[in-house]
Write a protein that holds these residues in place. Structure first.
Motif, mmCIF file in Angstrom:
data_model
loop_
_atom_site.group_PDB
_atom_site.id
_atom_site.type_symbol
_atom_site.label_atom_id
_atom_site.label_comp_id
_atom_site.label_asym_id
_atom_site.label_seq_id
_atom_site.Cartn_x
_atom_site.Cartn_y
_atom_site.Cartn_z
ATOM 1 N N GLU A 68 0.818 -1.209 0.000
ATOM 2 C CA GLU A 68 0.000 0.000 0.000
ATOM 3 C C GLU A 68 0.855 1.264 0.000
ATOM 4 O OE1 GLU A 68 0.908 -0.974 4.256
ATOM 5 O OE2 GLU A 68 0.293 -2.096 2.471
ATOM 6 N N LEU A 69 2.133 1.158 0.341
ATOM 7 C CA LEU A 69 3.003 2.328 0.389
ATOM 8 C C LEU A 69 3.502 2.752 -0.992
ATOM 9 C CD1 LEU A 69 5.231 1.612 3.532
ATOM 10 C CD2 LEU A 69 3.231 3.097 3.353
ATOM 11 N N ALA A 70 3.398 1.859 -1.984
ATOM 12 C CA ALA A 70 3.910 2.180 -3.323
ATOM 13 C C ALA A 70 3.264 3.444 -3.869
ATOM 14 C CB ALA A 70 3.685 1.004 -4.273
ATOM 15 N N ALA A 71 1.965 3.561 -3.712
ATOM 16 C CA ALA A 71 1.250 4.737 -4.224
ATOM 17 C C ALA A 71 1.665 5.996 -3.478
ATOM 18 C CB ALA A 71 -0.258 4.524 -4.111
ATOM 19 N N GLU A 72 2.034 5.867 -2.209
ATOM 20 C CA GLU A 72 2.441 7.043 -1.444
ATOM 21 C C GLU A 72 3.811 7.554 -1.880
ATOM 22 O OE1 GLU A 72 1.551 7.468 2.781
ATOM 23 O OE2 GLU A 72 0.720 5.435 2.742
ATOM 24 N N PHE A 73 4.701 6.637 -2.260
ATOM 25 C CA PHE A 73 6.026 7.059 -2.716
ATOM 26 C C PHE A 73 5.949 7.781 -4.063
ATOM 27 C CE2 PHE A 73 7.834 3.838 0.267
ATOM 28 C CZ PHE A 73 8.728 4.691 0.916
ATOM 29 N N ASP A 74 5.006 7.409 -4.923
ATOM 30 C CA ASP A 74 4.863 8.078 -6.217
ATOM 31 C C ASP A 74 4.417 9.524 -6.020
ATOM 32 O OD1 ASP A 74 5.609 6.507 -8.394
ATOM 33 O OD2 ASP A 74 3.807 5.287 -8.254
ATOM 34 N N GLY A 75 5.183 10.483 -6.554
ATOM 35 C CA GLY A 75 4.826 11.894 -6.414
ATOM 36 C C GLY A 75 4.921 12.396 -4.991
ATOM 37 N N LEU A 76 5.715 11.736 -4.176
ATOM 38 C CA LEU A 76 5.800 12.065 -2.753
ATOM 39 C C LEU A 76 6.307 13.471 -2.495
ATOM 40 C CD1 LEU A 76 5.626 10.986 0.199
ATOM 41 C CD2 LEU A 76 7.996 10.228 -0.068
ATOM 42 N N MET A 77 7.152 14.015 -3.395
ATOM 43 C CA MET A 77 7.757 15.316 -3.158
ATOM 44 C C MET A 77 6.841 16.477 -3.543
ATOM 45 S SD MET A 77 10.572 13.995 -2.107
ATOM 46 C CE MET A 77 12.127 14.854 -2.139
ATOM 47 N N VAL A 78 5.583 16.164 -3.765
ATOM 48 C CA VAL A 78 4.587 17.197 -4.061
ATOM 49 C C VAL A 78 3.779 17.452 -2.803
ATOM 50 C CG1 VAL A 78 2.600 17.824 -5.481
ATOM 51 C CG2 VAL A 78 4.458 16.442 -6.448
ATOM 52 N N PRO A 79 3.612 18.717 -2.371
ATOM 53 C CA PRO A 79 2.881 18.997 -1.130
ATOM 54 C C PRO A 79 1.455 18.465 -1.173
ATOM 55 C CG PRO A 79 4.026 20.953 -1.902
ATOM 56 C CD PRO A 79 4.123 19.940 -2.993
ATOM 57 N N ALA A 80 0.978 18.041 -0.024
ATOM 58 C CA ALA A 80 -0.400 17.560 0.078
ATOM 59 C C ALA A 80 -1.358 18.730 -0.085
ATOM 60 C CB ALA A 80 -0.612 16.893 1.437
ATOM 61 N N PRO A 81 -2.584 18.490 -0.582
ATOM 62 C CA PRO A 81 -3.550 19.575 -0.760
ATOM 63 C C PRO A 81 -3.973 20.170 0.576
ATOM 64 C CG PRO A 81 -4.593 17.438 -1.086
ATOM 65 C CD PRO A 81 -3.121 17.176 -0.994
ATOM 66 N N ASP A 82 -4.377 21.430 0.521
ATOM 67 C CA ASP A 82 -4.883 22.076 1.727
ATOM 68 C C ASP A 82 -6.162 21.387 2.176
ATOM 69 O OD1 ASP A 82 -2.825 23.872 1.706
ATOM 70 O OD2 ASP A 82 -3.934 25.362 0.518
ATOM 71 N N GLY A 83 -6.407 21.426 3.455
ATOM 72 C CA GLY A 83 -7.622 20.806 3.968
ATOM 73 C C GLY A 83 -7.700 21.026 5.453
ATOM 74 N N ASP A 84 -8.288 20.034 6.144
ATOM 75 C CA ASP A 84 -8.409 20.128 7.588
ATOM 76 C C ASP A 84 -7.029 20.254 8.224
ATOM 77 O OD1 ASP A 84 -10.033 19.662 10.142
ATOM 78 O OD2 ASP A 84 -8.439 18.154 10.274
ATOM 79 N N GLY A 85 -6.846 21.209 9.120
ATOM 80 C CA GLY A 85 -5.535 21.505 9.671
ATOM 81 C C GLY A 85 -4.886 20.339 10.376
ATOM 82 N N GLU A 86 -5.602 19.705 11.303
ATOM 83 C CA GLU A 86 -5.013 18.603 12.070
ATOM 84 C C GLU A 86 -4.707 17.424 11.161
ATOM 85 O OE1 GLU A 86 -6.062 15.628 15.808
ATOM 86 O OE2 GLU A 86 -7.349 17.360 15.375
ATOM 87 N N ARG A 87 -5.643 17.101 10.247
ATOM 88 C CA ARG A 87 -5.437 15.973 9.350
ATOM 89 C C ARG A 87 -4.247 16.233 8.435
ATOM 90 N NH1 ARG A 87 -10.659 14.299 6.231
ATOM 91 N NH2 ARG A 87 -11.307 14.084 8.397
#
Length: 464
Positions: A68-87
């Motif tokens: 399941e981690l393979a998809a997380e490593f792809d494009g990993l150096m791109v910031p996550a989208p804005d959203g809920d602060g704590e999440r």
């Protein structure tokens, strides 16, 4: 609802712990007990495998156990989208753990002898880093030209991705330098002599360069394994380059040639439109008096492509890529391809231009640079200037600059198309002598430097 301040601090502190450990391990291979124990607690708490903290574990082995981690490593150096602060802050902690794993495995290389297994694992980890940056594995290291790359218009999770165009050119040479150092520290001849160890090697530009330099010192099983690695690399790069050539622009349609009347050329829309007057409303049927076909023939003129490549040590990427590229263009109809390689001596490789593998085996990388010896072989090949293109690939740091440039300017004035190329690496790297760069610009033939796709486009436009 605003999240509690202690939660914000907790997430921020966790991320800082992971990055402080990353910095400590990059600059000092000794473990810092407090940072190691704190990082272990963070990784376990956020539900990630502790193997992420093990410097001996490759990314491949981690992903095999946790697919399941393979998809997380792809494009990993791109910031996550804005959203809920704590999440979001929780996601950044997870991201910090994965980024740290990639950077440590790739950049924390140790000293001493390197085994084939260690080189193979590093190459795989570097490939994961390239994927994290949005590139194809091997692309930044000069292995496989092309790839999807990363641009400001790419998106991940609905958020605009950052423009990494300034970052990637800096990372590429560093990865290439680390890989080259690992290859040099490996007892390559001993590895090649053992079929099991040789089978673990993955062909890359750094490895191919070392094989080409050392090929005259190999024999028997070692030489056979070296040739097999070179052929694998040539075939891989040729597949990518052939696709780029096929996608490049082609010549204009030749409407003086009647369209071939076969089903695949049938222009169905035009046929229906032209026969609409024959529509029978009573029978609800269209009667067709004439079929219309698309023109597919294209204007082609016999062209001569003369490729001259500097084979000195600094131009190994260009030598390999252009040798393969020349063989691909040699397979096009009505294109007469010639290939010349030079350092302080010149070699006419035209008889082997259709087989890049055999061509590379005949090269001798290294030495000084004297383009005038290559010019002496090039000039007699220009029989019809208007139908000739000369591609000269070099960094143009020459021993006899003025006479060489004068000869190049004479080719341009004769009516032949002269294309000076400063680099044809997959990542578009390469330096060019400023003296030549300015004079080529004044001549109206600016140096092409950048991605190999630029050269493919220029050649395809001229030759088809």
């Amino acid at each position: 609802m605003t999240e509690p301040n202690h939660v914000v601090r907790s997430h921020d502190n966790r991320r800082q712990v992971l990055y402080w450990r990353l910095l400590a391990r990059l600059f000092d291979h000794e473990e810092q007990t407090s940072l190691e124990s704190a990082s272990l607690a963070v990784v376990e708490d956020i539900g990630l495998p502790t193997a992420l903290l093990d410097p001996r574990a490759g990314v491949d082995s981690v992903v095999q156990r946790h697919p399941e981690l393979a998809a997380e490593f792809d494009g990993l150096m791109v910031p996550a989208p804005d959203g809920d602060g704590e999440r979001n802050r929780a996601a950044e902690v997870r991201r910090a753990a994965l980024v740290s794993k990639l950077l440590l495995n790739v950049f924390a290389s140790r000293s001493g002898t390197v085994t084939a297994e260690q080189l193979s694992r590093w190459q795989s980890d570097a490939g994961w880093l390239e994927r994290a940056l949005g590139c194809e594995p091997g692309e930044l290291r000069g292995g496989r030209p092309g790839g999807r790359g990363v641009s400001a218009t790419d998106t991940r999770g609905g958020a605009p991705a950052p423009d990494l165009s300034q970052l990637i050119p800096e990372i590429g040479p560093e990865l290439g330098a680390i890989e080259a150092d690992l290859v040099k520290r490996m007892h390559l001849r001993e590895v090649l002599a053992d079929p099991q160890l040789a089978a673990r090697l993955s062909p890359s530009m750094s490895l191919i360069e070392q094989l080409l330099r050392d090929k005259n010192n190999l024999s028997g099983v070692a030489l056979a394994n070296a040739k097999a690695l070179i052929r694998r690399f040539v075939d891989d790069v040729a597949e990518v380059l052939r696709t780029q050539v096929e996608k490049a622009g082609v010549g204009a349609l030749d409407r003086s040639v009647p369209p071939k009347r076969v089903y695949r050329n049938l222009d169905l829309d035009r046929t229906i439109w032209k026969n609409l007057t024959n529509w029978s409303a009573d029978e609800e049927r269209l009667y067709v008096d004439r079929l219309y076909y698309r023109h597919t023939a294209r204007k082609t003129t016999p062209q001569r492509l003369i490729t001259v490549v500097d084979q000195s040590g600094s131009m190994v990427d260009s030598m390999v890529n252009c040798t393969i590229l020349a063989s691909i263009f040699a397979g096009l109809p009505k294109v007469d391809v010639h290939l010349i390689a030079y350092d302080t001596q010149a070699l006419d490789l035209t008889p082997w231009v259709h087989d890049p593998f055999q061509t590379l085996l005949r090269t001798n990388l290294g030495g000084g640079t004297d383009g005038t010896v290559a010019m002496a072989l090039t000039q007699p090949k220009i029989a019809e200037p208007r139908n000739t293109v000369v591609v000269w690939i070099s960094d143009f740091y020459e021993s006899r600059s003025a006479p060489l440039f004068d000869a190049m300017a004479a080719i341009h004035r004769s009516g032949a198309k002269f294309i000076p190329v400063g680099s044809v690496t997959s990542a578009g790297r390469g330096s060019v002598n400023p003296w030549f760069r300015e004079r080529f610009k004044d001549l109206g033939t600016p140096v092409i430097s950048g991605h190999i796709r630029k050269l493919v486009h220029e050649l395809k436009n001229f030759l088809t």
